[in-house]
Design an enzyme around this catalytic site. Sequence first.
Site, PDB file in Angstrom:
ATOM      1  N   GLY A 354      41.795  42.632  44.258  1.00 12.17           N
ATOM      2  CA  GLY A 354      41.626  42.583  45.703  1.00 12.17           C
ATOM      3  C   GLY A 354      40.962  41.297  46.149  1.00 12.17           C
ATOM      4  N   SER A 355      41.645  40.174  45.946  1.00 15.72           N
ATOM      5  CA  SER A 355      41.066  38.855  46.252  1.00 15.72           C
ATOM      6  C   SER A 355      41.087  38.610  47.758  1.00 15.72           C
ATOM      7  CB  SER A 355      41.851  37.759  45.523  1.00 15.72           C
ATOM      8  OG  SER A 355      41.707  37.899  44.143  1.00 15.72           O
ATOM      9  N   THR A 356      40.113  39.136  48.424  1.00 18.57           N
ATOM     10  CA  THR A 356      40.045  39.090  49.880  1.00 18.57           C
ATOM     11  C   THR A 356      38.582  39.031  50.278  1.00 18.57           C
ATOM     12  OG1 THR A 356      41.905  40.658  49.852  1.00 18.57           O
ATOM     13  CG2 THR A 356      40.918  40.214  51.981  1.00 18.57           C
ATOM     14  N   THR A 357      38.296  38.412  51.420  1.00 17.75           N
ATOM     15  CA  THR A 357      36.931  38.448  51.932  1.00 17.75           C
ATOM     16  C   THR A 357      36.974  38.598  53.447  1.00 17.75           C
ATOM     17  OG1 THR A 357      34.745  37.410  51.766  1.00 17.75           O
ATOM     18  CG2 THR A 357      36.622  35.957  52.251  1.00 17.75           C
ATOM     19  N   SER A 373      40.561  37.250  55.268  1.00 17.54           N
ATOM     20  CA  SER A 373      41.450  36.229  54.708  1.00 17.54           C
ATOM     21  C   SER A 373      41.586  36.399  53.208  1.00 17.54           C
ATOM     22  CB  SER A 373      40.940  34.822  55.031  1.00 17.54           C
ATOM     23  OG  SER A 373      39.697  34.588  54.378  1.00 17.54           O
TER      24      SER A 373
END
Length: 535
Positions: A354-357, A373
């Site tokens: 879940g590479s999101t921030t 993003s």
Amino acid sequence: MSGNSRGIVAAGHPATAEAGALTLNAGGNAVDAAIAAITTSFIAEPVLTAAGGGGFMLVADSTSRATLYDGFARMPFGKALTGIQPELKAVPIDFGDTVQTFHIGQASVGTPSLLAMLFHAHKVHGKLPLSEVLAPGLDAARSGIRLNQLQASFIKLLTPILTDTDACRALHRPMRIGDSSEELWREGESFRNPDLANTLEMLTIEGIDEMYHGDLAKEIVKSCSPYGLLGMEDMRARQVFERKPLSIDLLGGTLLTNPPPSSGGLLIGFAATMLDHLYQNHETSGLPWPVLVAEGLRAASLLRREGFDSRIHDPEITQQMFEPDHLEKAAARISERFLGIGDEKSKEPDNRHGSTTHISVIDKDGLAVSMTSSNGEGSGIVVPGTGIHLNNMLGEEDINPLGFHALPGGATLSSMMAPSIFLEHDKPALVLGSGGSNRLRGAILQALLRYQLLGQDVESAVHAPRLHNEGDQLDIEPGFLNDHERELLMQMGWKLRDWQSQSVYFGGVHAITRSATGNMHGCGDPRRGGAIAFA
């Protein structure tokens, strides 16, 4: 934490939040602060977001003045050259308890629209000059930000991707005097990207069109050739779409969130509406809250099993999801499960990382920004001399549920990202969002329900244990269930998997509340290194 101030920022890293607060202190508004924060996060959270990625920004100060800026990746118009197989490299990533395969390479790159969105939003809303807004990010890129344990662990986890090409390896491996180690950036070392600082500074001077029409656009396309699909036609096409947010009246207020063709906001809205309905139904209102949450999340997951993903670009889908008959049928299914009938499976695509921030901002005037993003896991392609690591959105299974390269050229990929703002008395009262692939919608929903339905303060709502459903299995953080609730869930057919501690797996909700008198509270989710900063 709480206080009266010029504004507040909640984000995934202290440096990210502080950059936004610094901008508020300098006289900027919430949009200025969000842009300053995200450009700083390119360095503070370097594998969760990047200048070559995509995202969404929700801006609102009331229901009538609310806009969702869509800067997410789109399917390229291009086709692979005759006789050349598109490059989608399968890369297994070892999470310890499981191995998940991601796909990178030239044919994994969708349109890198994030910077276009930021520049466009600043043009519409910004107060400070863009050079001042970007200054914290430029300084971070040149001076560096020390990697904390969490961010260093992400870099280590994704080493097979970040070392796939020489340029990507060079960006993520420092030059250590007297150390010939090939190890990437480690905890405590200052990650920096001076090439990105130069690129952003150049775009500030020459304008964002340079990235999508000029020599930089050509370099981006060249980096995706000959085995990719991205071409100049895609770069010159419209990058940013202004959408009317999905608006749902529930829980005594109005939820604004990301509309279709993204799916996360719609699924959150559907689950929240279902739970609101169940709480008002005398047959189900007395059931334990955790049981209702599990069933509401499951009802949303079932939609994806029933063709939801293939219809997400249908302009009528929102109306169809909230038709009374559809809601009644979904509620009836839940009631049947309480009676021991019904066994539909709700398994859906998942991204373990879940590479999101996410970044939440409210300024002194009550203008709210909720922005999420991502760069995916990254394609492994860094455009030479620019510091831009391009996304791998076309290689992400969870946002390509119909298959890789299945959408027509120009179509927006459907994202789970769901930046959200909850309004009370037509004013922003809660700003929140999360990273975490398909877990993010459950994280957002549970924080919203705890705050608005259970009356918990924002810190308690964010810190509280969570659950996540995958098929007939519930992943559960410690302290979520009592013995009676566990027994009831198992009687309904749920398999329970207990986690020993809270985890990044369950998302990272960074949230802010604002009272009618202007008092602001905020909380960054410790699961994903969250922090807040007051102006």
